[in-house]
Design a protein around this motif. Structure first.
Motif, PDB file in Angstrom:
ATOM      1  N   UNK A  28       0.842  -1.191   0.000  1.00 25.08           N
ATOM      2  CA  UNK A  28       0.000   0.000   0.000  1.00 25.08           C
ATOM      3  C   UNK A  28       0.882   1.248   0.000  1.00 25.08           C
ATOM      4  N   UNK A  29       0.499   2.219  -0.819  1.00 27.20           N
ATOM      5  CA  UNK A  29       1.250   3.461  -0.885  1.00 27.20           C
ATOM      6  C   UNK A  29       1.075   4.265   0.402  1.00 27.20           C
ATOM      7  N   UNK A  30       2.061   5.122   0.726  1.00 29.09           N
ATOM      8  CA  UNK A  30       1.923   5.961   1.925  1.00 29.09           C
ATOM      9  C   UNK A  30       0.663   6.821   1.855  1.00 29.09           C
ATOM     10  N   UNK A  31       0.037   7.037   3.005  1.00 29.89           N
ATOM     11  CA  UNK A  31      -1.163   7.865   3.102  1.00 29.89           C
ATOM     12  C   UNK A  31      -0.715   9.254   3.543  1.00 29.89           C
ATOM     13  N   UNK A  32      -0.814  10.230   2.666  1.00 31.88           N
ATOM     14  CA  UNK A  32      -0.210  11.538   2.910  1.00 31.88           C
ATOM     15  C   UNK A  32      -1.155  12.540   3.570  1.00 31.88           C
ATOM     16  N   UNK A  33      -2.453  12.251   3.599  1.00 33.21           N
ATOM     17  CA  UNK A  33      -3.403  13.239   4.126  1.00 33.21           C
ATOM     18  C   UNK A  33      -3.954  12.861   5.497  1.00 33.21           C
ATOM     19  N   UNK A  34      -3.334  11.892   6.151  1.00 34.92           N
ATOM     20  CA  UNK A  34      -3.793  11.495   7.487  1.00 34.92           C
ATOM     21  C   UNK A  34      -2.660  10.823   8.241  1.00 34.92           C
ATOM     22  N   UNK A  35      -2.193  11.483   9.291  1.00 37.89           N
ATOM     23  CA  UNK A  35      -1.128  10.880  10.106  1.00 37.89           C
ATOM     24  C   UNK A  35      -1.615   9.625  10.811  1.00 37.89           C
ATOM     25  N   UNK A  36      -2.857   9.625  11.226  1.00 43.31           N
ATOM     26  CA  UNK A  36      -3.396   8.478  11.946  1.00 43.31           C
ATOM     27  C   UNK A  36      -3.499   7.268  11.027  1.00 43.31           C
ATOM     28  N   UNK A  37      -4.051   7.460   9.846  1.00 44.78           N
ATOM     29  CA  UNK A  37      -4.192   6.347   8.903  1.00 44.78           C
ATOM     30  C   UNK A  37      -2.826   5.860   8.418  1.00 44.78           C
ATOM     31  N   UNK A  38      -1.904   6.798   8.235  1.00 45.09           N
ATOM     32  CA  UNK A  38      -0.544   6.414   7.854  1.00 45.09           C
ATOM     33  C   UNK A  38       0.105   5.622   8.984  1.00 45.09           C
ATOM     34  N   UNK A  39      -0.239   5.964  10.232  1.00 42.08           N
ATOM     35  CA  UNK A  39       0.266   5.203  11.371  1.00 42.08           C
ATOM     36  C   UNK A  39      -0.222   3.765  11.339  1.00 42.08           C
ATOM     37  N   UNK A  40      -1.502   3.569  10.971  1.00 41.08           N
ATOM     38  CA  UNK A  40      -2.016   2.207  10.812  1.00 41.08           C
ATOM     39  C   UNK A  40      -1.186   1.452   9.777  1.00 41.08           C
ATOM     40  N   UNK A  41      -0.978   2.112   8.631  1.00 43.79           N
ATOM     41  CA  UNK A  41      -0.262   1.458   7.522  1.00 43.79           C
ATOM     42  C   UNK A  41       1.160   1.098   7.933  1.00 43.79           C
ATOM     43  N   UNK A  42       1.853   2.030   8.558  1.00 43.78           N
ATOM     44  CA  UNK A  42       3.248   1.784   8.933  1.00 43.78           C
ATOM     45  C   UNK A  42       3.367   0.665   9.968  1.00 43.78           C
ATOM     46  N   UNK A  43       2.453   0.636  10.933  1.00 48.29           N
ATOM     47  CA  UNK A  43       2.501  -0.399  11.965  1.00 48.29           C
ATOM     48  C   UNK A  43       2.269  -1.784  11.361  1.00 48.29           C
ATOM     49  N   UNK A  44       1.289  -1.884  10.477  1.00 49.40           N
ATOM     50  CA  UNK A  44       0.996  -3.183   9.866  1.00 49.40           C
ATOM     51  C   UNK A  44       2.097  -3.607   8.897  1.00 49.40           C
ATOM     52  N   UNK A  45       2.676  -2.633   8.195  1.00 52.96           N
ATOM     53  CA  UNK A  45       3.766  -2.961   7.283  1.00 52.96           C
ATOM     54  C   UNK A  45       5.015  -3.387   8.047  1.00 52.96           C
ATOM     55  N   UNK A  46       5.275  -2.734   9.180  1.00 52.23           N
ATOM     56  CA  UNK A  46       6.426  -3.112  10.013  1.00 52.23           C
ATOM     57  C   UNK A  46       6.250  -4.529  10.553  1.00 52.23           C
ATOM     58  N   UNK A  47       5.028  -4.867  10.936  1.00 51.61           N
ATOM     59  CA  UNK A  47       4.744  -6.217  11.416  1.00 51.61           C
ATOM     60  C   UNK A  47       4.967  -7.244  10.301  1.00 51.61           C
ATOM     61  N   UNK A  48       4.551  -6.881   9.078  1.00 50.91           N
ATOM     62  CA  UNK A  48       4.749  -7.774   7.932  1.00 50.91           C
ATOM     63  C   UNK A  48       6.240  -7.937   7.622  1.00 50.91           C
ATOM     64  N   UNK A  49       7.005  -6.850   7.732  1.00 52.08           N
ATOM     65  CA  UNK A  49       8.456  -6.926   7.471  1.00 52.08           C
ATOM     66  C   UNK A  49       9.132  -7.842   8.473  1.00 52.08           C
TER      67      UNK A  49
END
Length: 242
Positions: free
Chosen positions: A1-22
């Motif tokens: 999923x591409x970075x979410x640039x218009x929401x820090x909270x939603x981008x936080x969801x993405x980064x946390x789940x991507x870090x878990x996947x990594x």
């Protein structure tokens, strides 16, 4: 999923789940490498035995073919698992975003349905907006008066950012002092922020002459920016020198 640039909270969801996947990807790769090492050792031991009973070319053909097949299978299996990991991370992110947006919309509607409760809050935000407009450049060379007014709803109150990014805590709207209970979640903060934007714009347009101004909205979670634009009565059309 591409970075979410218009929401820090939603981008936080993405980064946390991507870090878990990594993290899980690293485990999969380590396991695959361990299997490859074990497999090569097993074939090396088998090769020594085969070399005693079979000609060299038969041994090399059989050994290389089996190695290639098993390496391919191990790598393919790992790739499939890794793709599934990131697909699941994206699925969880989208699920969290939908849940968050539902919570925002629910609180947003509750505030609008009880608009009289927050009237003083809307009045205060509107006053701060008018103050920002009053400080805008009205020089004769400006055809329009334009300014950005940004406020941030936090769990304990509302703060205001000026175009210079300067903030003055004395201008904050403090929930405790104004006898409101603190908010509990980020979704409630954003829900209130959205409701305030709607009510503030409506109040601003009721103060100024009809159709004399436009206000557009952008936001990053509970940080809302209202862009004000109106005709400048001080504007003077440029003249030819000769």
């Amino acid at each position: 999923m591409n970075p979410i640039t218009n929401s820090n909270i939603k981008e936080g969801f993405r980064q946390a789940n991507e870090a878990n996947a990594r993290s899980k990807e690293n485990v999969i790769r380590q396991n695959a490498n361990a299997r490859l090492s074990q497999m090569k050792k097993k074939h090396s031991d088998l090769g020594c035995l085969m070399f005693i009973f079979f000609p060299v070319w038969i041994y090399e053909y059989y050994y290389n073919k089996k190695i290639d097949e098993e390496v391919l299978k191990i790598n393919n299996d790992a790739s499939v698992q890794i793709r599934n990991l990131y697909a699941e991370a994206d699925r969880i992110t989208m699920q969290q975003i939908r849940q968050y947006e539902n919570e925002v919309n629910t609180y947003h509607k509750k505030v609008l349905n009880n608009a009289s409760t927050v009237k003083e809050m809307v009045d205060y935000v509107t006053t701060m907006f008018q103050r920002m407009v009053s400080h805008a450049d009205t020089s004769a060379h400006k055809k329009f008066i334009e300014t950005d007014f940004t406020y941030v709803v936090r769990k304990t109150g509302i703060s205001f950012n000026y175009q210079s990014t300067y903030t003055n805590p004395q201008d904050d709207y403090n929930f405790e002092k104004q006898r409101f209970r603190d908010l509990h979640t980020d979704a409630e903060c954003e829900g209130l922020a959205q409701a305030l934007a709607i009510m503030t714009i409506k109040q601003m347009k009721s103060i100024y002459p009809p159709n004399s101004l436009s206000i557009t909205v952008s936001h990053n979670d509970a940080a809302v920016t209202l862009h004000y634009k109106s005709a400048n009565k001080n504007f003077v059309v440029a003249r030819d020198i000769v």
